[in-house]
Design a protein around this motif. Sequence first.
Motif, short mmCIF file in Angstrom:
data_model
loop_
_atom_site.label_atom_id
_atom_site.label_comp_id
_atom_site.label_asym_id
_atom_site.label_seq_id
_atom_site.Cartn_x
_atom_site.Cartn_y
_atom_site.Cartn_z
N GLY A 66 -8.77 10.04 10.47
CA GLY A 66 -9.21 10.13 11.87
C GLY A 66 -8.04 10.37 12.80
O GLY A 66 -8.15 11.10 13.79
N ALA A 106 -5.34 11.94 11.95
CA ALA A 106 -4.93 13.34 11.72
C ALA A 106 -5.82 14.30 12.50
O ALA A 106 -5.35 15.34 12.99
CB ALA A 106 -4.98 13.65 10.22
N ASN A 107 -7.08 13.96 12.63
CA ASN A 107 -8.00 14.80 13.41
C ASN A 107 -7.69 14.81 14.90
O ASN A 107 -8.17 15.66 15.64
CB ASN A 107 -9.45 14.30 13.26
CG ASN A 107 -10.05 14.60 11.91
OD1 ASN A 107 -10.97 13.91 11.49
ND2 ASN A 107 -9.56 15.61 11.22
N THR A 108 -6.93 13.82 15.34
CA THR A 108 -6.79 13.62 16.79
C THR A 108 -5.33 13.58 17.25
O THR A 108 -5.02 12.96 18.26
CB THR A 108 -7.49 12.31 17.20
OG1 THR A 108 -7.06 11.25 16.33
CG2 THR A 108 -9.00 12.43 17.11
N THR A 131 -6.75 18.37 9.60
CA THR A 131 -6.51 17.04 9.06
C THR A 131 -5.14 17.01 8.39
O THR A 131 -5.02 16.95 7.17
CB THR A 131 -7.63 16.66 8.06
OG1 THR A 131 -8.91 16.94 8.65
CG2 THR A 131 -7.58 15.18 7.71
#
Lengths: 322, 350
Positions: free
Chosen positions: B94, B96-98, B136
């Motif tokens: 999560g 890495a997504n942000t 990601t």
Amino acid sequence: MSYSPEFLLESYRTMKTIRLFEERVIKEFEAGNIPGFVHAYDGQEAVAVGVCMNLTDKDVIGSTHRGHGHCIAKGCDVVGMMKEIMGKAGGLCKGKGGSMHIADFDKGMLGANAIVGGGPPLCNGAALSAKTLGTKDVAVSFSGDGSSNQGTVAEALNLAVVLKLPHVFMFENNGYGEGTGADYAVGSGDVAGRAGAYGMPSAKMDGIDFFAVYEATREAVERARRGEGPTALEADVVRFDGHFIGDPQLYRAKGEIKQLRADRDCLKHFRARVTGEGWLSDAQLDEIDESVTALVEKAAAEGLAAPQPDISELYTDVYISY
Amino acid sequence: MNNPQQVVTPPQSGTSSIKTMREAINEALHQEMERDPTVIVMGEEVSGGAGCQGQDDAYGGVFGLTKGLMPKFGRERVIDTPISESAIIGAAAGAANTGLRPVAELMFFDFIGVCFDQIFNQAAKFRYMFGGKARTPMVIRGTVGAGLRAGAQHSSMLHPVVVHTPGLKVVIPSNAYDAKGLLIAAIRDDDPVIFLEHKLLYDTKCEVPDEPYVIPFGEAAFTREGSDATIVAIGAMVPRANAVADKLAQEGIHVDVIDPRTLAPLDDEAIIESVEVSGRLVIVDEAHERCSLAADISSIVAEKAFHALRAPIRKVTAPHTPVPFSPVLEDAYMPSEDRIEQAVRDVLGA
């Protein structure tokens, strides 16, 4: 507490959009226009909207297999959603995700999630980014009573407390984990109380009451933005439909759904409240009903007319580079 | 194959020194955290001592790989977690997504058993499921392999499980030089990368440049060269294959030893080119034989270079058993130099 007419109109419009969108999805599914498994969110609109009216595009949410309502509440385009659910080109995820995997990162929608309990650990990560980068953004994970029985959620609750993450856990307790009652499967019967056992403040509310959800979330989100850590919320909601569309629901009591639709409809509740308080008129709400009807009609028509994905799409988007 | 460009040699410029693989990995983490403030490290005891009265950084990872990071970069970026692998990997994905580049340590890679959903159903699938929108950029580090008498639940070679999963890149260095360059590449990569460290290799040494450098994924290394046979070896099997090659060289038998270095992507071209010349292939993989990389590479060569083969392909793998504890049994479990040598002699004699 007073609310501006703009706020109330937007909240109603979003809830109504979810309701009509889901009713149309059910219709299109039954007509054979939607492949796969679909889980409808109608009946729970006050939660998605009550939460997301507290959020900006930079705040993020994680969702569930029953995620259409969360997507719409977070601002996803309903035409793109309908195409996605139909598996068509031009869908929000190019038709490669489907109902259970809709995401729109530009809107802070990190994804529906077909694994029960899959989302809360990921939302911890988004909250960790916000904390590390100092953005003051928050993450909200939507999950259900069923997810509260998953080890992933237990781990996520604890880590959120340990790292004091700006993460609001919203548990929508609709009384059923698939075809099993929450009264049976949630051992303590108290989802929010479980969070309390991890050292997290929690609150319960009637999830058909938009205002109760909005206010509880506001407090939790403000707390998270102040750097005071996570909160767990449990909303008592109703599931108007089956676990999936087409579920015969033989496990539900005779007359139960009819009764819920009559007594526990969050949209009816909202209309009665705002007109009763004199905040909005029936005419204003009727006007929204009409425009939302037209929007959903457009989404369905464009979804049906959209081309199938090109076969070349099968092979793309696995890696950024390989 | 004679392809000198692919032989592992330290760069010619800049300072370098003899380092262990442990030191090389630690240096890569230091340098990438220094370079990029979005790189964070998280896992169980990556520092150690959180909530304790004694020393900070008491562990620096159970094998000391992350030692010194917390004193330098602080607990905000070097995060000791509870023993909650799903929470660790989920938070890394999560994050890495942000906007962050997390390096999550799974300690023993056997522990994917308690967080595999977050790896294969979540992180690996985001990019595809979400129509190419998700990024990601995360690394999952973990130790693999037998040899430390660690027993069945701390000794597995589970690379086939992750290689099988679309969306994941899988790296397994065999020496300190590769470990540093591959880890820096992994941290800078925008996809989820599984970085597997064989515990028997942590104290092996070689010349490693002091400055940061990147080894691209999908480029195998020829650690020995010769046209009589081809040995493909993975991870800790590479030094064993090298030793066999050196022994055979004294008899005038010269073999290529190919270290794929990354298993996904896999440099199958390098393997095929070598087999086109040698016609004889031995694959050494510490995984169980069924659905192993040995089986995978064997099928690739059988499909693409069947005409070149002059002998049946030989696989040297672990048996289809859990890793035993008894040192006698564990030594028999692992592919040995003797078994590798015998396999090479078999393909040469066929």
